[in-house]
Design a protein around this motif. Sequence first.
Motif, short mmCIF file in Angstrom:
data_model
loop_
_atom_site.label_atom_id
_atom_site.label_comp_id
_atom_site.label_asym_id
_atom_site.label_seq_id
_atom_site.Cartn_x
_atom_site.Cartn_y
_atom_site.Cartn_z
N LEU A 1 0.82 -1.21 0.00
CA LEU A 1 0.00 0.00 0.00
C LEU A 1 0.86 1.25 0.00
O LEU A 1 0.51 2.25 -0.65
CB LEU A 1 -0.94 -0.01 1.20
CG LEU A 1 -1.96 -1.15 1.24
CD1 LEU A 1 -2.86 -1.03 2.47
CD2 LEU A 1 -2.80 -1.20 -0.03
N LYS A 2 1.98 1.22 0.70
CA LYS A 2 2.89 2.35 0.68
C LYS A 2 3.44 2.56 -0.73
O LYS A 2 3.58 3.70 -1.20
CB LYS A 2 4.04 2.13 1.67
CG LYS A 2 3.65 2.29 3.12
CD LYS A 2 4.85 2.03 4.05
CE LYS A 2 4.47 2.18 5.51
NZ LYS A 2 5.62 1.88 6.40
N TYR A 3 3.74 1.45 -1.40
CA TYR A 3 4.25 1.57 -2.76
C TYR A 3 3.18 2.14 -3.69
O TYR A 3 3.48 2.98 -4.55
CB TYR A 3 4.72 0.23 -3.29
CG TYR A 3 5.20 0.34 -4.72
CD1 TYR A 3 6.44 0.91 -4.99
CD2 TYR A 3 4.39 -0.04 -5.78
CE1 TYR A 3 6.87 1.08 -6.30
CE2 TYR A 3 4.81 0.12 -7.09
CZ TYR A 3 6.05 0.69 -7.35
OH TYR A 3 6.46 0.87 -8.64
N VAL A 4 1.94 1.70 -3.56
CA VAL A 4 0.85 2.21 -4.39
C VAL A 4 0.74 3.72 -4.24
O VAL A 4 0.61 4.46 -5.24
CB VAL A 4 -0.48 1.52 -4.03
CG1 VAL A 4 -1.67 2.27 -4.64
CG2 VAL A 4 -0.48 0.08 -4.50
N SER A 5 0.80 4.21 -3.02
CA SER A 5 0.72 5.66 -2.79
C SER A 5 1.89 6.38 -3.46
O SER A 5 1.69 7.40 -4.14
CB SER A 5 0.73 5.96 -1.29
OG SER A 5 -0.43 5.46 -0.66
N LYS A 6 3.10 5.85 -3.30
CA LYS A 6 4.27 6.48 -3.91
C LYS A 6 4.15 6.48 -5.43
O LYS A 6 4.43 7.49 -6.10
CB LYS A 6 5.54 5.75 -3.47
CG LYS A 6 6.82 6.35 -4.02
CD LYS A 6 8.06 5.70 -3.43
CE LYS A 6 8.31 4.32 -4.01
NZ LYS A 6 9.66 3.79 -3.63
N TRP A 7 3.73 5.36 -5.99
CA TRP A 7 3.58 5.21 -7.44
C TRP A 7 2.56 6.19 -8.00
O TRP A 7 2.82 6.91 -8.98
CB TRP A 7 3.17 3.77 -7.74
CG TRP A 7 2.84 3.42 -9.15
CD1 TRP A 7 1.60 3.26 -9.70
CD2 TRP A 7 3.77 3.14 -10.22
NE1 TRP A 7 1.69 2.89 -11.02
CE2 TRP A 7 3.01 2.83 -11.37
CE3 TRP A 7 5.16 3.14 -10.30
CZ2 TRP A 7 3.60 2.51 -12.59
CZ3 TRP A 7 5.75 2.82 -11.53
CH2 TRP A 7 4.98 2.51 -12.65
N MET A 8 1.39 6.26 -7.37
CA MET A 8 0.32 7.13 -7.87
C MET A 8 0.68 8.61 -7.71
O MET A 8 0.50 9.41 -8.63
CB MET A 8 -0.99 6.81 -7.16
CG MET A 8 -1.57 5.46 -7.50
SD MET A 8 -3.18 5.16 -6.70
CE MET A 8 -4.21 6.37 -7.53
N LEU A 9 1.19 8.97 -6.55
CA LEU A 9 1.51 10.38 -6.30
C LEU A 9 2.63 10.86 -7.20
O LEU A 9 2.65 12.02 -7.63
CB LEU A 9 1.86 10.60 -4.83
CG LEU A 9 0.69 10.41 -3.86
CD1 LEU A 9 1.17 10.49 -2.42
CD2 LEU A 9 -0.40 11.46 -4.12
N SER A 10 3.57 9.97 -7.53
CA SER A 10 4.64 10.34 -8.45
C SER A 10 4.07 10.69 -9.82
O SER A 10 4.47 11.69 -10.44
CB SER A 10 5.64 9.18 -8.58
OG SER A 10 6.60 9.46 -9.57
N HIS A 11 3.14 9.88 -10.31
CA HIS A 11 2.57 10.13 -11.64
C HIS A 11 1.64 11.34 -11.64
O HIS A 11 1.56 12.06 -12.65
CB HIS A 11 1.85 8.88 -12.14
CG HIS A 11 2.79 7.78 -12.54
ND1 HIS A 11 3.36 6.92 -11.63
CD2 HIS A 11 3.28 7.41 -13.75
CE1 HIS A 11 4.14 6.07 -12.26
NE2 HIS A 11 4.12 6.34 -13.54
N ILE A 12 0.94 11.56 -10.55
CA ILE A 12 0.11 12.77 -10.45
C ILE A 12 1.01 14.01 -10.47
O ILE A 12 0.69 15.01 -11.12
CB ILE A 12 -0.77 12.72 -9.20
CG1 ILE A 12 -1.85 11.63 -9.36
CG2 ILE A 12 -1.43 14.07 -8.92
CD1 ILE A 12 -2.64 11.34 -8.10
N GLU A 13 2.13 13.94 -9.78
CA GLU A 13 3.11 15.04 -9.81
C GLU A 13 3.60 15.26 -11.25
O GLU A 13 3.74 16.41 -11.69
CB GLU A 13 4.28 14.71 -8.90
CG GLU A 13 5.37 15.78 -8.89
CD GLU A 13 6.56 15.36 -8.04
OE1 GLU A 13 6.88 16.08 -7.08
OE2 GLU A 13 7.17 14.31 -8.35
N ASP A 14 3.85 14.18 -11.98
CA ASP A 14 4.26 14.30 -13.38
C ASP A 14 3.19 15.02 -14.20
O ASP A 14 3.50 15.86 -15.05
CB ASP A 14 4.51 12.93 -13.99
CG ASP A 14 5.68 12.20 -13.34
OD1 ASP A 14 6.58 12.86 -12.82
OD2 ASP A 14 5.67 10.94 -13.37
N GLY A 15 1.93 14.64 -13.97
CA GLY A 15 0.85 15.29 -14.70
C GLY A 15 0.76 16.77 -14.41
O GLY A 15 0.52 17.60 -15.31
#
Length: 435
Positions: free
Chosen positions: A323-337
Amino acid sequence: MKAGKMLFCSILGSASWVALIYMSFGDHLMMHSRKVLHHDLMLSHRHEEKKLGFVERNGTQFMLDGRSFYINGWNSYWLMEQAVDEHSRPRVRGILQAGANMGLTVCRAWAFNDGAYNALQLSPGRFDDRVFQALDYVIAEARQHGIRLLLSLVNDWKDYGGKAQYVKWALEEGRAGLSASNDSFFFNPSIRSNFKNYIKSILTRRNSITGIEYRNDPTIFAWELINEPHCMSDASGDTLQDWIEEMSTFVKTIDSNHLLTVGLEGFYGPSNPKSLTINPGEWASTLGTDFIRNSNISHIDFASVHVYPDLWLNKKQELEDKLKYVSKWMLSHIEDGDKELRKPVMFTEFGSSNQSNDFQPSQRDMLFKTVLDIIYQSAKEYRSGAGALVWQFFAGGMEEFYDEFGFGLWSRPSTYRLITEQSCKLATNFLPPFP
């Protein structure tokens, strides 16, 4: 407005449980409860009586009727296939009805079946009109129920033909310049031409039920070029980048109405620093894809990302770490957007495997809640995380189709409720008001 929002959520909740009972008894009850569900559907989707508009993009936001549009939806790749035969067609209507009553707004499905059973494309440029009529039916039914469709145009995998089938056809035709790799799909001129012909046939198809050409139908939310592209024969990413640029340009010359995405899983390329800190492993940067580079093409309207910690990480890893990885993964891509792409980022597949370490259904709920909460927080802050689509829902009587991530809507009320509550939260703030 507050009263209107409360009414919507009240309707949504009651209709959801009708749909849950409806789905649990499979095809038989599907046929006998249409009138009840149609009544609920008309209540919960009165806004669809207005002229349907196309979903558009303004910077990092999807826009619908002048408002930001954040998406809660699902995958049912099988819609066209199941619509071919009369005995299975009620499953299509049933899942769309259930989705509508859950307040879901977008369903992702295949608009391809190349050379397989019930193939849409029998050989390059030759179609089975019976199957095309099934796709017509899917689009017409989606429109009737207020669901928009994200339609994928080809598969990287061999399921339903995919790029391997295009290569096989080219080999059978004795085309020159083919390698043994299925990556010939991306660089062989004759295969590129065949795929362009397919794209044109789909986009210009006139629906036999509605009379509307697909390129002019706002029921279609967007096109997806390819499901999970990989080009491992060129890890630099140049081959795939060139293919995306050519195909996205071609799509837009035919259809300027619809949004377009690639269909990426979201892995960062070897030249991106995030490949070392965000990718799930070194292998993820060797697939010939590059999330930033591929998504930054001018004709690509939004970025696509998948979320599969159970596949990408060690299956014995603890749920908390996943779950920690999911948060990191999603927030990284939202930051990219937000900062790099200035485009919406849509998580077009997310799922929880029933084959993961000591799997319990509650683990799926926890993963889903993590994903949905991040999307809702993005919506509240008007950030680029524009929506998420569950992988995947099945209708009653489809147990033989299940993969490790798919499930029937009736299987766990808490999961059903979690997804439906997300719809209600987004609807009260990020859907156009009722007329």
